[in-house]
Write a protein that holds these residues in place. Structure first.
Motif, PDB file in Angstrom:
ATOM      1  N   VAL A 147     -31.218 -28.439 -16.124  1.00 37.31           N
ATOM      2  CA  VAL A 147     -29.893 -28.968 -16.449  1.00 37.31           C
ATOM      3  C   VAL A 147     -28.910 -27.815 -16.480  1.00 37.31           C
ATOM      4  CG1 VAL A 147     -28.460 -30.122 -18.180  1.00 37.31           C
ATOM      5  CG2 VAL A 147     -30.796 -30.931 -17.766  1.00 37.31           C
ATOM      6  N   LEU A 148     -27.773 -27.979 -15.808  1.00 39.73           N
ATOM      7  CA  LEU A 148     -26.696 -26.990 -15.839  1.00 39.73           C
ATOM      8  C   LEU A 148     -25.586 -27.499 -16.755  1.00 39.73           C
ATOM      9  CD1 LEU A 148     -26.398 -26.041 -12.037  1.00 39.73           C
ATOM     10  CD2 LEU A 148     -27.901 -25.082 -13.792  1.00 39.73           C
ATOM     11  N   VAL A 149     -25.148 -26.636 -17.657  1.00 40.33           N
ATOM     12  CA  VAL A 149     -24.078 -26.987 -18.595  1.00 40.33           C
ATOM     13  C   VAL A 149     -22.795 -26.309 -18.139  1.00 40.33           C
ATOM     14  CG1 VAL A 149     -23.271 -26.833 -20.979  1.00 40.33           C
ATOM     15  CG2 VAL A 149     -25.700 -27.228 -20.509  1.00 40.33           C
ATOM     16  N   ASN A 150     -21.767 -27.116 -17.841  1.00 40.88           N
ATOM     17  CA  ASN A 150     -20.455 -26.607 -17.411  1.00 40.88           C
ATOM     18  C   ASN A 150     -20.559 -25.688 -16.197  1.00 40.88           C
ATOM     19  OD1 ASN A 150     -19.184 -28.045 -19.357  1.00 40.88           O
ATOM     20  ND2 ASN A 150     -18.555 -26.310 -20.609  1.00 40.88           N
ATOM     21  N   GLY A 151     -21.238 -26.121 -15.164  1.00 36.98           N
ATOM     22  CA  GLY A 151     -21.343 -25.297 -13.965  1.00 36.98           C
ATOM     23  C   GLY A 151     -21.327 -26.113 -12.695  1.00 36.98           C
ATOM     24  N   ASP A 157     -26.746 -30.513  -5.621  1.00 37.04           N
ATOM     25  CA  ASP A 157     -27.435 -31.637  -6.254  1.00 37.04           C
ATOM     26  C   ASP A 157     -28.293 -31.147  -7.417  1.00 37.04           C
ATOM     27  OD1 ASP A 157     -28.395 -34.185  -6.699  1.00 37.04           O
ATOM     28  OD2 ASP A 157     -30.034 -33.989  -5.248  1.00 37.04           O
ATOM     29  N   CYS A 158     -27.737 -31.224  -8.623  1.00 38.76           N
ATOM     30  CA  CYS A 158     -28.442 -30.827  -9.846  1.00 38.76           C
ATOM     31  C   CYS A 158     -28.085 -31.797 -10.960  1.00 38.76           C
ATOM     32  CB  CYS A 158     -28.033 -29.410 -10.283  1.00 38.76           C
ATOM     33  SG  CYS A 158     -28.687 -28.066  -9.267  1.00 38.76           S
ATOM     34  N   ASN A 159     -28.806 -31.710 -12.059  1.00 43.74           N
ATOM     35  CA  ASN A 159     -28.414 -32.417 -13.272  1.00 43.74           C
ATOM     36  C   ASN A 159     -27.373 -31.576 -14.012  1.00 43.74           C
ATOM     37  OD1 ASN A 159     -30.139 -34.937 -13.692  1.00 43.74           O
ATOM     38  ND2 ASN A 159     -31.692 -33.410 -13.157  1.00 43.74           N
ATOM     39  N   TYR A 160     -26.248 -32.206 -14.343  1.00 41.42           N
ATOM     40  CA  TYR A 160     -25.157 -31.492 -15.005  1.00 41.42           C
ATOM     41  C   TYR A 160     -24.772 -32.200 -16.301  1.00 41.42           C
ATOM     42  CZ  TYR A 160     -24.226 -29.413 -10.360  1.00 41.42           C
ATOM     43  OH  TYR A 160     -24.317 -28.763  -9.162  1.00 41.42           O
ATOM     44  N   VAL A 161     -24.417 -31.409 -17.291  1.00 45.45           N
ATOM     45  CA  VAL A 161     -23.719 -31.917 -18.468  1.00 45.45           C
ATOM     46  C   VAL A 161     -22.457 -31.080 -18.596  1.00 45.45           C
ATOM     47  CG1 VAL A 161     -23.774 -32.273 -20.958  1.00 45.45           C
ATOM     48  CG2 VAL A 161     -25.845 -32.648 -19.612  1.00 45.45           C
ATOM     49  N   MET A 302     -19.193 -28.550 -29.091  1.00 47.26           N
ATOM     50  CA  MET A 302     -20.238 -27.707 -28.515  1.00 47.26           C
ATOM     51  C   MET A 302     -21.652 -28.132 -28.892  1.00 47.26           C
ATOM     52  SD  MET A 302     -18.075 -24.333 -29.477  1.00 47.26           S
ATOM     53  CE  MET A 302     -17.661 -25.150 -31.032  1.00 47.26           C
ATOM     54  N   THR A 303     -21.856 -28.469 -30.177  1.00 50.09           N
ATOM     55  CA  THR A 303     -23.191 -28.871 -30.603  1.00 50.09           C
ATOM     56  C   THR A 303     -23.623 -30.140 -29.886  1.00 50.09           C
ATOM     57  OG1 THR A 303     -22.803 -27.873 -32.776  1.00 50.09           O
ATOM     58  CG2 THR A 303     -24.632 -29.415 -32.590  1.00 50.09           C
ATOM     59  N   ARG A 304     -22.707 -31.085 -29.777  1.00 49.60           N
ATOM     60  CA  ARG A 304     -23.006 -32.331 -29.065  1.00 49.60           C
ATOM     61  C   ARG A 304     -23.293 -32.069 -27.595  1.00 49.60           C
ATOM     62  NH1 ARG A 304     -18.352 -36.579 -29.415  1.00 49.60           N
ATOM     63  NH2 ARG A 304     -17.569 -35.434 -27.601  1.00 49.60           N
ATOM     64  N   LEU A 305     -22.587 -31.110 -27.026  1.00 51.49           N
ATOM     65  CA  LEU A 305     -22.828 -30.732 -25.630  1.00 51.49           C
ATOM     66  C   LEU A 305     -24.274 -30.253 -25.457  1.00 51.49           C
ATOM     67  CD1 LEU A 305     -21.400 -30.241 -22.831  1.00 51.49           C
ATOM     68  CD2 LEU A 305     -20.981 -27.915 -23.616  1.00 51.49           C
ATOM     69  N   ILE A 328     -20.327 -36.335 -18.011  1.00 46.59           N
ATOM     70  CA  ILE A 328     -19.054 -35.712 -18.365  1.00 46.59           C
ATOM     71  C   ILE A 328     -18.677 -36.106 -19.786  1.00 46.59           C
ATOM     72  CG2 ILE A 328     -16.610 -35.493 -17.798  1.00 46.59           C
ATOM     73  CD1 ILE A 328     -17.310 -36.130 -14.912  1.00 46.59           C
ATOM     74  N   MET A 329     -18.395 -35.095 -20.613  1.00 43.35           N
ATOM     75  CA  MET A 329     -18.067 -35.332 -22.010  1.00 43.35           C
ATOM     76  C   MET A 329     -16.599 -35.000 -22.273  1.00 43.35           C
ATOM     77  SD  MET A 329     -21.546 -33.832 -23.702  1.00 43.35           S
ATOM     78  CE  MET A 329     -21.123 -34.544 -25.298  1.00 43.35           C
ATOM     79  N   GLN A 330     -15.999 -35.733 -23.170  1.00 42.56           N
ATOM     80  CA  GLN A 330     -14.563 -35.600 -23.419  1.00 42.56           C
ATOM     81  C   GLN A 330     -14.259 -34.455 -24.396  1.00 42.56           C
ATOM     82  OE1 GLN A 330     -12.359 -37.423 -21.558  1.00 42.56           O
ATOM     83  NE2 GLN A 330     -14.298 -37.970 -20.599  1.00 42.56           N
TER      84      GLN A 330
END
Length: 338
Positions: A147-151, A157-161, A302-305, A328-330
């Motif tokens: 999983v890639l966070v903010n990238g 084609d990857c899993n992103y949050v 950030m913690t929720r992310l 995508i998180m608000q």
């Protein structure tokens, strides 16, 4: 040397087979309640501790997660890691944390290290753009849950949050306009996908509002994630503002470290933050709240992310062949004194 109890001793004390003890430990087959209690009592009495390496070989799982992060000094990353840990710990997983200093080469070497340790999955926070664009993570994601966070990068084609950093930047800039500011500057570090995304949103916003080219100014510092960021930001803003008749009356910073440095520069010049010049940070870390003058900022939650990234990783660990997702998180605007 202290004696270490064996699974055979537990089985003998409980009056069951070795395989029954293994089933109770691994929770992979149903066991009668009475039998399970006898095994658990024997484990406690003998203070038996399973050999994790042996269990990992049997189960083909190491019960470890790798985390790559540019820094732990920047509280944004620390809070994301905290969120990851909150989700992994109840699953009886431990984490290997690697810091890369935001260097693409370090990031690749640390990634190889985690792969060689046979971790069950990897979370990369703010991955370096060149490593994402090169297809490196797309290849890794085919080998191991990732999983890639903010990238996010289009076509990879990857899993992103992701945080909706564009929406956060636009909301902050809109606040400046509503407060009557028309000369808005932007402060960023040298190298980060996150900074690039925010700068693109900044330039597009100014163009749409007819504020380019005179209304915009991009300030750039060498580092964005360490304590030295504060001093670098202070010097950059002090130089840009000159003799207090500077070229901007509002400043959007890429994180709260930068905003703190900007605040120090403004105060040195005897300007009134929030009135003569407005400053907006990004992340809503503790820094923004406890500064001498509390700093307005964009809350990344950030913690929720981190929790969401870990949850997504475990979904992929449980079902590796599922399609990749982009979550995508608000963000939210937090208005304080600056």
């Amino acid at each position: 040397m202290e004696h270490r109890s064996t699974i055979q001793e537990v089985a003998k004390r409980a009056g069951v087979s070795n395989s029954t003890v293994s089933r109770v430990l691994n929770k992979n087959y149903p066991v009668k309640e009475e039998t399970r209690k006898r095994v658990e009592e024997a484990i406690e009495a003998l203070q038996f501790k399973p050999n994790l390496l042996a269990r990992s070989l049997i189960q083909d799982k190491s019960h470890t997660i790798g985390i790559l992060t540019p820094s732990i000094e920047n509280l944004f990353f620390s809070q994301v890691v905290k969120g990851i840990d909150r989700h992994t710990r109840p699953q009886d997983y431990i984490t290997f944390l690697c810091t890369t200093d935001g260097d693409p080469g370090n990031e690749r070497r640390m990634l190889d290290t985690l792969l060689n340790r046979s971790v069950d999955g990897i979370i990369v926070i703010d991955p370096q753009t060149e490593n994402v664009k090169s297809g490196l993570y797309e290849k890794v994601g085919r080998r191991i849950p990732l999983v890639l966070v903010n990238g996010w990068y289009k076509g990879v084609d990857c899993n992103y949050v992701l945080n909706d950093e564009v929406a956060g930047a636009v909301e902050a800039l809109g606040h400046f306009l509503r407060e009557g500011h028309r000369r808005i500057a932007f402060l960023r570090g040298n190298r980060s996908h996150s900074y690039d995304v925010k700068e693109e949103a900044y330039r597009e916003f100014l163009a749409e509002e007819g504020l380019e080219p005179k209304g915009g100014q991009v300030l750039r510092i060498a580092d964005g994630n360490g304590q030295e960021t504060v001093e670098q930001a202070r010097r950059a803003v002090r130089e840009a503002l000159g003799d207090r008749q500077g070229t901007f009356d509002a400043l959007l910073c890429c994180n709260d470290w930068m905003a703190l440095g900007a605040l120090r520069a403004v105060r040195e010049l005897k300007l009134v933050p929030g009135r003569e010049i407005s400053i907006m940070g990004f992340d809503n870390t503790l820094i923004s709240e406890i500064a001498d003058i509390p700093i307005s900022t964009v809350d990344h939650h950030m913690t929720r992310l981190g929790q969401t990234a870990a949850q997504r990783l475990f979904e992929v660990i449980g079902e590796p062949k599922q399609k990749t997702r982009k979550i995508i998180m608000q963000t939210d605007l937090v208005i304080r004194s600056t």
